[in-house]
Scaffold this motif. Sequence first.
Motif, mmCIF file in Angstrom:
data_model
loop_
_atom_site.group_PDB
_atom_site.id
_atom_site.type_symbol
_atom_site.label_atom_id
_atom_site.label_comp_id
_atom_site.label_asym_id
_atom_site.label_seq_id
_atom_site.Cartn_x
_atom_site.Cartn_y
_atom_site.Cartn_z
ATOM 1 N N VAL A 153 39.320 30.035 48.088
ATOM 2 C CA VAL A 153 39.358 29.152 49.267
ATOM 3 C C VAL A 153 37.962 28.919 49.832
ATOM 4 C CG1 VAL A 153 41.746 29.649 49.923
ATOM 5 C CG2 VAL A 153 39.904 31.143 50.743
ATOM 6 N N CYS A 160 45.574 37.222 45.028
ATOM 7 C CA CYS A 160 44.702 36.121 45.453
ATOM 8 C C CYS A 160 44.696 35.901 46.963
ATOM 9 C CB CYS A 160 45.135 34.836 44.754
ATOM 10 S SG CYS A 160 45.110 34.945 42.949
ATOM 11 N N SER A 161 45.669 36.452 47.670
ATOM 12 C CA SER A 161 45.757 36.246 49.116
ATOM 13 C C SER A 161 44.904 37.222 49.912
ATOM 14 C CB SER A 161 47.213 36.373 49.572
ATOM 15 O OG SER A 161 47.668 37.703 49.390
ATOM 16 N N HIS A 206 44.246 27.412 48.094
ATOM 17 C CA HIS A 206 43.956 28.277 46.954
ATOM 18 C C HIS A 206 44.124 27.504 45.654
ATOM 19 C CE1 HIS A 206 43.995 31.490 44.102
ATOM 20 N NE2 HIS A 206 45.307 31.492 43.948
ATOM 21 N N SER A 255 40.899 35.680 45.163
ATOM 22 C CA SER A 255 40.815 35.713 46.628
ATOM 23 C C SER A 255 39.627 34.944 47.191
ATOM 24 C CB SER A 255 40.755 37.163 47.112
ATOM 25 O OG SER A 255 39.631 37.824 46.561
ATOM 26 N N SER A 312 46.287 30.557 51.259
ATOM 27 C CA SER A 312 46.205 31.298 50.000
ATOM 28 C C SER A 312 47.530 31.985 49.689
ATOM 29 C CB SER A 312 45.082 32.340 50.066
ATOM 30 O OG SER A 312 45.393 33.355 51.010
#
Length: 460
Positions: A394, A186-187, A355, A391, A417
């Motif tokens: 945000v 997700c980052s 996030h 990802s 995130s």
Amino acid sequence: MSSAIIFIQDFLIHDVFHFLKSNEVSVLIWCVLLASSAFLYFMMNRPRKVYLVDFACYKPSPACICSKEKFMRISTCANQVRDESLDFQMRIVNGFGLGKNTYWPESMLKIPPSISMGDAREETESVIIGAIDEVLLKTKVNVDDIGILVTNCSIFNPTPSLSAIVVNHYKLKHNILTYNLAGMGCSAGLIAIDLAKQLLQVHANSYALIVSTENMNSGWYQGNNRSMLVNNCIFRMGGAAILLSNLSSDSSRSKYLLSHTLRTHKASQHDCYNSIMQREDETNTTGISLNLDFIRYASREAIRSNISSLGKFVLPFKEQIKFIATLVAIKYLKIEMKKPYNPDFKLAFEHFCVHTGAKEIQDILKETLELNDYHIEPSKMTLHRFGNTSSSSVWYVLAYCEAKGRIRKGDRIWQLSFGAGFKCNSAVWRALRTIDPAKETNPWTDEIHHFPVDVSALYK
């Protein structure tokens, strides 16, 4: 001896003065050349400003809405799952804050769902092309002017790559710089921003297109391992396209200026590394294992490391002194404190685009950063309305702030995130203009008046 030194000094001064007087024009020319060279060197080596011209978040069609009841029907038919696994999924779906109108790809809404490479490709193409079409429409940028392309998707990585799909669809120029980030969780969306920023420092007069998404079809787990079933329950369909520029002429029309990016990686710690892992279960069925205990630990560790490094760039001087003094007292003076001083990041930012993750992640951030309900509202509402879109989440959070009319000129925005590894990444923006929601189109536009909603009943 001293008289001799004084004589030599006077002689040299007289000689230099005579030389300068008799060569005034030459000396003036050389001074101008040196000053010009120094100025050019400074201009060429100073960091280029990076502008966010605009961004777009993909909103699937109503045909892709997946209610909780429909999700459970699909899970029952799709997996060879035991009754206790279905009960577990129901608790997750009801307890993680997702609403009834999140989205799934059409291929997975079938009973039984269609899981294949072709379906996964179709899902991802619809998301990334939909998002790019919208950002190109918003910015009116010609595709031939795009010099850098960065795509990211953690699970689905076909050959040719996602970046090649974009180049092929839009017929981008042959010498475009393309990058495809994979397996970063997700980052990855903010990692892509950081990569594009670095590339824009060395490639003058360029546009960088970033595309962030995840693939539900490839990530679907068909077993009974509870740590892997969580992934099925909380992730949903979505994606975002972001257009960055280093052209000074874009400063007047861009929305934001990129102030800082910061990446924190905790994979050197065993528990952090194993918190999110793609692997086979006991029946050799592949899935993404989410160890919630490890994720809680990794989140706290990564957040502390990230904000400790970010603070020196964004916090007011007074807050920095307090924070440093606390660290020195604990680490070097061995002074015991019940609670170390926690910097007030509300003095550094007006908006927190966190996030979505899950409620527990939001609670950790709220506690660590001492945020109030107003600050965490955009993330909580995004999780409720769109689920965890990995990802790209945000950007849905920032779109919520815009749709609510919260963004004013000069406001500072912090995007934060998390992802597999375990990673925590930050991007700090400054609003270059007030965003008028009446002139904006984003996935919240036609329904923002319904938010915020009370989601406390969803957390059981």
